[in-house]
Design a protein around this motif. Sequence first.
Motif, PDB file in Angstrom:
ATOM      1  N   GLU A  86      39.076  46.350  37.434  1.00  0.00           N
ATOM      2  CA  GLU A  86      40.075  45.766  36.543  1.00  0.00           C
ATOM      3  C   GLU A  86      40.134  44.273  36.813  1.00  0.00           C
ATOM      4  O   GLU A  86      40.212  43.853  37.974  1.00  0.00           O
ATOM      5  CB  GLU A  86      41.452  46.390  36.784  1.00  0.00           C
ATOM      6  N   MET A  87      40.082  43.484  35.748  1.00  0.00           N
ATOM      7  CA  MET A  87      40.118  42.030  35.851  1.00  0.00           C
ATOM      8  C   MET A  87      41.258  41.511  34.984  1.00  0.00           C
ATOM      9  O   MET A  87      41.251  41.718  33.780  1.00  0.00           O
ATOM     10  CB  MET A  87      38.795  41.438  35.352  1.00  0.00           C
ATOM     11  N   GLU A  88      42.221  40.834  35.595  1.00  0.00           N
ATOM     12  CA  GLU A  88      43.291  40.204  34.829  1.00  0.00           C
ATOM     13  C   GLU A  88      43.211  38.696  35.025  1.00  0.00           C
ATOM     14  O   GLU A  88      43.328  38.207  36.145  1.00  0.00           O
ATOM     15  CB  GLU A  88      44.674  40.692  35.237  1.00  0.00           C
ATOM     16  N   PHE A  89      43.019  37.983  33.924  1.00  0.00           N
ATOM     17  CA  PHE A  89      42.968  36.530  33.949  1.00  0.00           C
ATOM     18  C   PHE A  89      44.369  35.995  33.714  1.00  0.00           C
ATOM     19  O   PHE A  89      45.038  36.396  32.763  1.00  0.00           O
ATOM     20  CB  PHE A  89      42.027  36.007  32.858  1.00  0.00           C
ATOM     21  N   VAL A  90      44.809  35.116  34.578  1.00  0.00           N
ATOM     22  CA  VAL A  90      46.106  34.466  34.422  1.00  0.00           C
ATOM     23  C   VAL A  90      45.816  32.998  34.143  1.00  0.00           C
ATOM     24  O   VAL A  90      45.307  32.286  35.005  1.00  0.00           O
ATOM     25  CB  VAL A  90      46.985  34.636  35.683  1.00  0.00           C
ATOM     26  N   VAL A  91      46.115  32.592  32.920  1.00  0.00           N
ATOM     27  CA  VAL A  91      45.796  31.239  32.475  1.00  0.00           C
ATOM     28  C   VAL A  91      47.105  30.503  32.225  1.00  0.00           C
ATOM     29  O   VAL A  91      47.970  30.977  31.491  1.00  0.00           O
ATOM     30  CB  VAL A  91      44.945  31.253  31.188  1.00  0.00           C
ATOM     31  N   ARG A  92      47.239  29.343  32.836  1.00  0.00           N
ATOM     32  CA  ARG A  92      48.445  28.522  32.684  1.00  0.00           C
ATOM     33  C   ARG A  92      48.049  27.173  32.110  1.00  0.00           C
ATOM     34  O   ARG A  92      47.043  26.584  32.490  1.00  0.00           O
ATOM     35  CB  ARG A  92      49.118  28.346  34.046  1.00  0.00           C
ATOM     36  N   GLY A  93      48.875  26.704  31.176  1.00  0.00           N
ATOM     37  CA  GLY A  93      48.615  25.402  30.577  1.00  0.00           C
ATOM     38  C   GLY A  93      49.671  25.031  29.563  1.00  0.00           C
ATOM     39  O   GLY A  93      50.666  25.740  29.388  1.00  0.00           O
ATOM     40  N   ARG A  94      49.428  23.924  28.880  1.00  0.00           N
ATOM     41  CA  ARG A  94      50.374  23.434  27.874  1.00  0.00           C
ATOM     42  C   ARG A  94      49.908  23.848  26.484  1.00  0.00           C
ATOM     43  O   ARG A  94      48.758  23.617  26.120  1.00  0.00           O
ATOM     44  CB  ARG A  94      50.468  21.914  27.946  1.00  0.00           C
ATOM     45  N   ASN A  95      50.829  24.446  25.747  1.00  0.00           N
ATOM     46  CA  ASN A  95      50.576  24.820  24.349  1.00  0.00           C
ATOM     47  C   ASN A  95      49.319  25.677  24.182  1.00  0.00           C
ATOM     48  O   ASN A  95      48.560  25.498  23.223  1.00  0.00           O
ATOM     49  CB  ASN A  95      50.491  23.578  23.457  1.00  0.00           C
ATOM     50  N   LEU A  96      49.098  26.570  25.128  1.00  0.00           N
ATOM     51  CA  LEU A  96      47.922  27.441  25.040  1.00  0.00           C
ATOM     52  C   LEU A  96      48.091  28.414  23.874  1.00  0.00           C
ATOM     53  O   LEU A  96      49.166  28.970  23.655  1.00  0.00           O
ATOM     54  CB  LEU A  96      47.747  28.238  26.330  1.00  0.00           C
TER      55      LEU A  96
END
Length: 136
Positions: A86-96
């Motif tokens: 299982e792979m969970e990508f956690v992406v943080r940024g502005r106005n994604l």
Amino acid sequence: MQARVTWVDDVTFVGEAGSGNSVVMEGGRKNNGIRPMEMILLGVGGCASYDVVSILQKARQDIQSCHCELVGERPDATPSPFTRIEMEFVVRGRNLKETQVARAVELSADKYCSASIMLRNAGVEIVHSYRVENAE
């Protein structure tokens, strides 16, 4: 692609990649290096994360961070290959844009990540998910 793995002592080895980078691997007795199956899990996570970040950058998404949380399932037997990852990508940024993150994860899974495609073709069930965290 070439590599060399050299026995150091007991169950400790040093792996040297053709790129000149090296890593200490260990069989689990001393816990002084990464175990080989952990290397496979890290490799698939690194491969897919590279794809996701690259695709999002090309889509001009303002990424501040990205990490991939992985869980690998293996039977309690010998040999003990992965049966599911299982792979969970956690992406943080502005106005994604969530659609862009979903597209990046899908493209990595289906088209670009050689490591996950190789494992999937070998019968490992690979489950991808993602979480978007918008920064202020």
